[in-house]
Design a protein around this motif. Structure first.
Motif, PDB file in Angstrom:
ATOM      1  N   ARG A 178      20.711  31.255  47.817  1.00  0.00           N
ATOM      2  CA  ARG A 178      20.321  31.531  46.421  1.00  0.00           C
ATOM      3  C   ARG A 178      19.994  33.012  46.233  1.00  0.00           C
ATOM      4  O   ARG A 178      20.365  33.629  45.221  1.00  0.00           O
ATOM      5  N   GLN A 181      17.516  21.574  48.412  1.00  0.00           N
ATOM      6  CA  GLN A 181      17.133  22.840  47.792  1.00  0.00           C
ATOM      7  C   GLN A 181      15.986  23.559  48.499  1.00  0.00           C
ATOM      8  O   GLN A 181      15.851  24.784  48.377  1.00  0.00           O
ATOM      9  N   GLU A 189      22.829  27.158  38.506  1.00  0.00           N
ATOM     10  CA  GLU A 189      21.448  27.604  38.403  1.00  0.00           C
ATOM     11  C   GLU A 189      21.340  29.023  37.852  1.00  0.00           C
ATOM     12  O   GLU A 189      20.307  29.404  37.292  1.00  0.00           O
ATOM     13  N   VAL A 196      25.372  25.082  42.998  1.00  0.00           N
ATOM     14  CA  VAL A 196      24.677  26.323  43.343  1.00  0.00           C
ATOM     15  C   VAL A 196      24.710  27.301  42.175  1.00  0.00           C
ATOM     16  O   VAL A 196      23.674  27.824  41.734  1.00  0.00           O
TER      17      VAL A 196
END
Length: 339
Positions: free
Chosen positions: A321, A312, A47, A44
């Motif tokens: 996110r 995702q 990114e 996670v």
């Protein structure tokens, strides 16, 4: 000659320096609950890393073997969570309880806590659209034998009403009236025949309906209050067709998903082995060599499930996110997401 040696040494040192970890980045330590969580949160947070920011994912204690959500939230290093020290934890039911319990309030009110939104990391690993790929990884056979998405959609629709009851009672602190393990026992999928999955799902439906009827009779003060809760849960990401993402992750993996995953993978393996035997055309040595090669290339379905990262596009993962992005923005860093 000395000049040549000097140039060689200089080039060597430059190359060595490039291999060393960069230390000028702002480092954010992320405490997680257990060993299994490290890879998930590394995936996670990677990114969001760039030339300004780096994360280090680690267990919450260097002095003992204590692990778990409470330990991550109350880390044992003698330092408080802050802009450079965060906790990354499973949401459990705390996200849906929305501060109605002390543990939920502690998790949701702390700006330095990132949570999964789905119940846990196992929920993501069991994300329905990714399960065919898990079968392929485990068996190296790409035949689409079972509709995992429809299976978990129908399962979610069956358990949805009872799940709403669970959340309502737990929001009111009435855990003993409907313990989580009781809920899990009712919604477990047993004796699933992948050729007739509706039989097992109907058994779950009957158990669920019996419990709902009992609750309606014995918890009369909930009457008329579940509709508004359903509307609120919808805004939090809980829909009738994705309820499975919000039940206990280990239960989902072991008693719902693996009930279908293992038998599907068993059939796919047998099909591949049968193909090998046919294509060997009676050449026993070649057949045995090929079967051995295929056997060495296989993995247990649950192993592949725990390595699954194909989630995702899941709605709750997008919420996760966005949570990380907002945290970084509020602490003075605007992340440039890696594509």
């Amino acid at each position: 000659m000395k000049h040549l040696i000097s140039n060689i040494n200089s080039a060597y040192m430059e190359a060595a320096n490039r291999l060393r970890p960069k230390t000028k980045k702002r480092k954010i330590v992320a405490y997680v609950e257990s060993y299994d969580d490290i890879f998930f949160w590394r995936s996670v947070l990677s990114e969001f890393e760039d030339e300004q920011t780096a994360f280090e994912v680690m267990l919450p204690s260097r002095t003992n073997l204590n692990r778990g959500k409470k330990t991550a939230l109350m880390n044992q290093l003698g330092e408080s969570l802050g802009t450079c020290m965060i906790a990354c934890v499973d949401a459990d039911l705390d996200y849906l309880l929305q501060g109605h319990t002390p543990s939920s309030l502690r998790m949701l009110s702390n700006p330095y806590v990132i949570h999964t939104y789905a119940y846990s990391i196992e929920s993501y690993q069991c994300y329905a659209p990714s399960l065919h790929n898990v079968c392929v990884m485990a068996t190296l056979n790409d035949r689409n034998l079972f509709n995992f998405e429809e299976y978990l959609k129908q399962y979610s629709e069956i358990i949805y009403e009872l799940f709403v009851w669970l959340v309502w009672l737990h929001r009111h602190g009435r855990f003993n009236e409907f313990p989580l393990n009781n809920f899990n026992n009712i919604i477990a999928v047993e004796q699933l025949n992948i050729h007739k999955p509706l039989d097992a799902l109907e058994r779950v439906r009957r158990q669920v309906n019996r419990k709902i009827a009992w609750l309606q009779q014995h918890v009369k003060d909930a009457k008329g209050k579940l509709t508004s809760l359903k509307m609120e849960l919808e805004t939090l990401g809980v829909h009738k067709d994705n309820t499975y993402m919000f039940i206990q992750g280990h239960h989902l993996m072991e008693n719902v998903v693996d009930a279908a995953l293992t038998p599907v993978c068993t059939i796919l393996r047998r099909e591949r082995e049968k193909d090998i035997k046919i294509l060997a055309h009676g050449n026993t040595q070649q057949m045995n060599n090929e079967l051995a090669c295929y056997s060495h290339s296989q993995f247990m379905p649950v192993q592949m499930l725990r390595r699954n990262t194909q989630y995702q596009d899941c709605e709750t993962y997008q919420m996760l996110r966005e949570h990380v992005r907002c945290f970084l923005s509020k602490t003075g860093h605007t992340p440039s997401l890696q594509q």
